[in-house]
Design an enzyme around this catalytic site. Structure first.
Site, short mmCIF file in Angstrom:
data_model
loop_
_atom_site.label_atom_id
_atom_site.label_comp_id
_atom_site.label_asym_id
_atom_site.label_seq_id
_atom_site.Cartn_x
_atom_site.Cartn_y
_atom_site.Cartn_z
N ASP A 1 -10.96 3.01 4.42
CA ASP A 1 -11.58 1.07 3.94
C ASP A 1 -12.80 1.26 4.43
OD1 ASP A 1 -9.24 -0.55 3.63
OD2 ASP A 1 -8.87 -0.65 6.64
N GLN B 1 -4.38 -2.24 9.80
CA GLN B 1 -4.84 -2.90 8.54
C GLN B 1 -5.61 -4.28 9.39
OE1 GLN B 1 -3.50 -3.85 5.77
NE2 GLN B 1 -4.02 -5.72 5.94
N LYS C 1 0.85 -1.12 -0.17
CA LYS C 1 -0.10 -0.37 0.41
C LYS C 1 0.41 0.96 -0.10
CE LYS C 1 -3.98 -2.57 2.28
NZ LYS C 1 -4.28 -2.85 3.34
N1 GUN Z 1 -6.78 -7.17 5.73
C1 GUN Z 1 -7.43 -7.32 4.65
N2 GUN Z 1 -7.93 -6.56 3.56
C2 GUN Z 1 -7.81 -5.39 4.25
C3 GUN Z 1 -7.96 -4.38 3.90
O1 GUN Z 1 -8.77 -4.36 2.95
N3 GUN Z 1 -8.02 -3.39 4.83
C4 GUN Z 1 -8.30 -3.44 6.12
N4 GUN Z 1 -7.65 -2.37 6.74
N5 GUN Z 1 -7.03 -4.59 6.77
C5 GUN Z 1 -7.12 -5.81 5.34
#
Ligand code: GUN
Length: 291
Positions: A121, A98, A54
């Protein structure tokens, strides 16, 4: 022949669109570039890889990112304080935590403490609820948005089609089911959600026009479970024995030649998810920035 839904190619195109928009609507107006905050708790190997990618994505298109990496034993009170600071920091446009987070932390309480206008998110209950409404201004969870955009940009018609989603998680299955079935220009699919308690899964998958799978079990969906011409979207990212090899939830070899389309792993949904997070962050910067 089964055709590939190439997420790398579509994501690259969207990245260019986002990057052009940043220049036109932000940089040319002498404003600061969008800024994504990322909170990572603990040392989960996969989470570290996702978070790093990311950060790299932000770099690629000239967005700023800040990582706050916290110890796995951090107290909930301390995280809530950090979130409160991010909520009130005018230099951060949006941020994520996350997932998954450590078991001693109350995930719902933590997600609910994020300012919905910075919740890129789309997991805050306010944003999550708006997915099912005709509200295009809120944030849609990145993987769900990535999946429907991948289908849309490949000119796949979902209107009236039967979609079977295997897995009902907050991150993938549930929001994707809402987006696919919405009364919207790209929507109106008839959705069945299957999960670990579903009996005779093959009955549903054999009647599906589109299957979206996110169960985290390598090669789970086999050729004998699907009908000819089905469109397959594989959201599985299974890291085999912590090696560099990634396997999806679909047994690629056994569905090849039966399905009309399949999203590969890697290079299918993954790059789409990452680019949609950027899109949400740009949305936050354009519409909700504290001036
Ligand atoms: N863990 C796996 N996919 C995601 C996501 O799209 N956002 C977040 N915050 N954690 C994740």
């Amino acid at each position: 022949m089964t055709k590939l839904l190439n997420g790398n190619q579509v994501a690259m195109k969207i990245r260019k669109e986002i990057s052009n928009e940043i220049v036109k609507k932000i940089v040319n107006k002498k404003q600061r570039v969008p800024h994504l905050g990322i909170i990572l708790v603990g040392e989960n190997h996969s989470s570290r890889i996702y978070v790093n990618s990311k950060i790299q994505e932000c770099k690629k298109i000239g967005m700023q990112s800040t990582l706050i990496h916290l110890h796995k034993n951090i107290e909930e009170k301390k995280i809530l304080e950090i979130i409160n600071n991010m909520n009130n920091n005018p230099m951060i446009d949006g941020f994520i935590i996350q997932l998954p987070i450590e078991k001693h932390l109350n995930q719902e309480k933590i997600i609910s403490s994020i300012n919905p206008k910075k919740d890129v998110d789309g997991f805050h209950p306010e944003n999550f609820g708006k997915i099912s409404l005709k509200n295009t201004k809120s944030f849609f969870p990145a993987t769900a948005l990535g999946i429907i955009t991948l289908l849309e940009r490949n000119n796949i018609n979902i209107h009236g089609k039967h979609t079977v989603i295997i897995g009902r998680s907050r991150i993938v299955g549930l929001p994707t089911s809402l987006l696919m079935s919405r009364k919207a220009t790209f929507g109106n699919s008839t959705v069945t959600i299957a999960h670990s308690y579903t009996k005779d899964l093959s009955f549903y998958t054999k009647h599906a026009d589109i299957i979206i799978i996110a169960v985290g079990i390598p090669n789970f969906l086999k050729g004998k479970m699907i009908k000819k011409g089905v469109i397959l979207v594989d959201v599985g990212i299974n890291n085999i024995h912590n090696s560099k090899k990634l396997l999806g939830d679909i047994d690629f070899d056994s569905v090849n030649g039966i399905a009309s389309y399949i999203s590969p792993v890697p290079g299918g949904v993954g790059p789409m998810t990452r680019v949609m997070l950027l899109k949400n962050t740009l949305h936050a910067a354009l519409h909700y920035r504290i001036k």
